[in-house]
Design a protein around this motif. Structure first.
Motif, mmCIF file in Angstrom:
data_model
loop_
_atom_site.group_PDB
_atom_site.id
_atom_site.type_symbol
_atom_site.label_atom_id
_atom_site.label_comp_id
_atom_site.label_asym_id
_atom_site.label_seq_id
_atom_site.Cartn_x
_atom_site.Cartn_y
_atom_site.Cartn_z
ATOM 1 N N GLY A 94 -8.434 -1.020 -39.125
ATOM 2 C CA GLY A 94 -7.918 -1.077 -37.765
ATOM 3 C C GLY A 94 -8.089 0.183 -36.943
ATOM 4 N N GLU A 95 -8.700 1.230 -37.508
ATOM 5 C CA GLU A 95 -8.815 2.497 -36.792
ATOM 6 C C GLU A 95 -10.224 2.762 -36.256
ATOM 7 N N ASN A 96 -11.227 2.380 -37.010
ATOM 8 C CA ASN A 96 -12.600 2.752 -36.684
ATOM 9 C C ASN A 96 -13.479 1.522 -36.532
ATOM 10 N N LEU A 97 -14.770 1.731 -36.438
ATOM 11 C CA LEU A 97 -15.741 0.650 -36.395
ATOM 12 C C LEU A 97 -16.666 0.750 -37.596
ATOM 13 N N THR A 98 -16.775 -0.314 -38.355
ATOM 14 C CA THR A 98 -17.758 -0.430 -39.434
ATOM 15 C C THR A 98 -18.505 -1.740 -39.211
ATOM 16 N N PHE A 99 -19.815 -1.637 -38.958
ATOM 17 C CA PHE A 99 -20.560 -2.832 -38.571
ATOM 18 C C PHE A 99 -22.038 -2.656 -38.895
ATOM 19 N N THR A 100 -22.754 -3.767 -38.855
ATOM 20 C CA THR A 100 -24.206 -3.776 -39.048
ATOM 21 C C THR A 100 -24.844 -4.596 -37.947
ATOM 22 N N MET A 101 -25.873 -4.025 -37.352
ATOM 23 C CA MET A 101 -26.673 -4.764 -36.374
ATOM 24 C C MET A 101 -27.970 -5.200 -37.045
ATOM 25 N N VAL A 102 -28.317 -6.463 -36.883
ATOM 26 C CA VAL A 102 -29.558 -7.014 -37.430
ATOM 27 C C VAL A 102 -30.641 -6.936 -36.360
ATOM 28 N N VAL A 103 -31.794 -6.368 -36.719
ATOM 29 C CA VAL A 103 -32.947 -6.392 -35.823
ATOM 30 C C VAL A 103 -34.158 -6.862 -36.615
ATOM 31 N N GLU A 104 -35.123 -7.421 -35.908
ATOM 32 C CA GLU A 104 -36.318 -7.968 -36.549
ATOM 33 C C GLU A 104 -37.556 -7.372 -35.878
ATOM 34 N N PRO A 105 -37.877 -6.119 -36.184
ATOM 35 C CA PRO A 105 -38.973 -5.398 -35.496
ATOM 36 C C PRO A 105 -40.337 -5.692 -36.105
ATOM 37 N N ARG A 106 -40.765 -6.925 -35.980
ATOM 38 C CA ARG A 106 -42.025 -7.319 -36.616
ATOM 39 C C ARG A 106 -43.241 -6.647 -35.983
ATOM 40 N N PHE A 107 -43.054 -6.054 -34.814
ATOM 41 C CA PHE A 107 -44.133 -5.348 -34.131
ATOM 42 C C PHE A 107 -44.333 -3.935 -34.673
ATOM 43 N N LEU A 108 -43.423 -3.449 -35.522
ATOM 44 C CA LEU A 108 -43.411 -2.040 -35.894
ATOM 45 C C LEU A 108 -44.047 -1.837 -37.271
ATOM 46 N N PRO A 109 -45.136 -1.070 -37.350
ATOM 47 C CA PRO A 109 -45.755 -0.796 -38.653
ATOM 48 C C PRO A 109 -44.791 -0.048 -39.575
ATOM 49 N N VAL A 110 -44.908 -0.285 -40.854
ATOM 50 C CA VAL A 110 -44.072 0.400 -41.840
ATOM 51 C C VAL A 110 -44.188 1.909 -41.693
ATOM 52 N N THR A 111 -45.398 2.385 -41.392
ATOM 53 C CA THR A 111 -45.629 3.831 -41.274
ATOM 54 C C THR A 111 -44.927 4.441 -40.067
ATOM 55 N N GLU A 112 -44.437 3.589 -39.151
ATOM 56 C CA GLU A 112 -43.763 4.081 -37.943
ATOM 57 C C GLU A 112 -42.284 3.717 -37.926
ATOM 58 N N GLN A 113 -41.721 3.415 -39.086
ATOM 59 C CA GLN A 113 -40.341 2.937 -39.116
ATOM 60 C C GLN A 113 -39.339 3.983 -38.623
ATOM 61 N N PHE A 114 -39.710 5.274 -38.676
ATOM 62 C CA PHE A 114 -38.774 6.289 -38.188
ATOM 63 C C PHE A 114 -38.492 6.129 -36.692
ATOM 64 N N LEU A 128 -11.371 14.040 -30.180
ATOM 65 C CA LEU A 128 -12.140 14.813 -29.204
ATOM 66 C C LEU A 128 -11.600 14.679 -27.794
ATOM 67 N N THR A 129 -11.006 13.539 -27.493
ATOM 68 C CA THR A 129 -10.599 13.281 -26.102
ATOM 69 C C THR A 129 -9.101 13.145 -25.907
ATOM 70 N N GLY A 130 -8.346 12.990 -27.006
ATOM 71 C CA GLY A 130 -6.903 12.831 -26.877
ATOM 72 C C GLY A 130 -6.463 11.461 -26.402
ATOM 73 N N ARG A 131 -7.311 10.465 -26.556
ATOM 74 C CA ARG A 131 -6.939 9.099 -26.157
ATOM 75 C C ARG A 131 -7.439 8.108 -27.199
ATOM 76 N N ARG A 132 -6.840 6.919 -27.194
ATOM 77 C CA ARG A 132 -7.269 5.844 -28.079
ATOM 78 C C ARG A 132 -8.205 4.907 -27.324
ATOM 79 N N TYR A 133 -9.011 4.186 -28.101
ATOM 80 C CA TYR A 133 -10.048 3.352 -27.508
ATOM 81 C C TYR A 133 -9.940 1.907 -27.998
ATOM 82 N N ASP A 134 -10.339 1.002 -27.131
ATOM 83 C CA ASP A 134 -10.518 -0.398 -27.498
ATOM 84 C C ASP A 134 -11.812 -0.471 -28.309
ATOM 85 N N ARG A 135 -11.694 -0.763 -29.591
ATOM 86 C CA ARG A 135 -12.858 -0.692 -30.462
ATOM 87 C C ARG A 135 -13.917 -1.724 -30.099
#
Length: 240
Positions: free
Chosen positions: A47-67, A146-153
């Motif tokens: 309930g305090e932070n965000l833990t998540f995964t975004m799925v992307v499908e970069p089929r245009f991107l060569p393995v050698t350019e994954q960075f 850092l800001t002294g306030r709480r956020y809507d996650r």
């Protein structure tokens, strides 16, 4: 679409399910086996932070350019914090720092289809509202501290979703040089002489010059030589 779960082993594990498609986000309140880089466990109070995964499908991107995908994600994260008035930098490869303190962690896992990527899981943990951390952690900080306030996650997550979508489109449309320059410009301690540690524990001193499109960190050592390092070939020694 954002899928909000109560509990999962890790959001990267859950996001492997093929029902999640490009652009989907799997967000969990609690992970029983959250993972970070270098085999570290990622712990976060519910309930305090965000833990998540975004799925992307970069089929245009060569393995050698994954960075390039790593760069797009890192820049998108700094965009997200900027939206809340928090100045951040990218500590190679993809940690986001406010000053000398770490705001988030990333674990990217790829699937391949021949010479290109097919599906990538962008696992992210952002310290949002947590104000007390395990003292064994070296340098954590949260948005709230850092800001002294709480956020809507959810609002923070939706801000990231918009920022990442924009940076991903920049990558997909071939504007890679501009993306690489943004990453370099936002690098933590660019041009600063730092202490680094090799895998055998020995130390070296060098100035950060930048990063290659393929992900190698470029360091200028005290003898004037430029050397390049892949992830796990060298690491920062944190300031105390």
């Amino acid at each position: 679409m954002i899928y909000h779960l109560d509990t999962t082993t890790s959001t990267n594990d859950d996001a492997r399910d093929p029902r999640y498609r490009h652009g989907d986000i799997v967000w969990a309140e609690h992970q029983t086996a959250g993972r970070g880089q270098r085999g570290h466990q990622w712990l976060s109070p519910e309930g305090e932070n965000l833990t998540f995964t975004m799925v992307v499908e970069p089929r245009f991107l060569p393995v050698t350019e994954q960075f390039l995908l790593c760069e797009a994600l890192s820049v998108a994260l700094t965009d997200t914090f900027t939206a809340y008035g928090i100045e951040t930098r990218i500590k190679w490869t993809n940690d986001i720092y406010a000053g000398d303190r770490k705001l988030e962690g990333v674990l990217i896992e790829h699937n391949y289809a021949g010479a290109t990527l097919s599906r990538s899981l962008l696992g992210i943990g952002i310290n949002v509202n947590q104000t007390e951390f395990d003292p064994s952690l070296p340098n954590p900080v949260s948005m709230a501290q850092l800001t002294g306030r709480r956020y809507d996650r959810r609002q923070v997550l939706e801000t990231f979703e918009r920022c990442m979508t924009a940076r991903y489109e920049q990558l997909e449309h071939g504007d890679r040089n501009a993306l690489q320059e943004e990453y370099r410009r936002r690098m933590y301690d660019l041009g600063v002489r730092r202490t680094f540690r090799y895998p055998d524990g020995s130390l070296t001193h060098a100035v950060i010059e930048g990063v290659r499109p393929t992900g190698e960190l470029i360091l200028r050592h005290d003898d004037g030589a430029l050397r390049e390092y892949l992830f796990k070939e060298i690491e920062f020694v944190l300031r105390k």
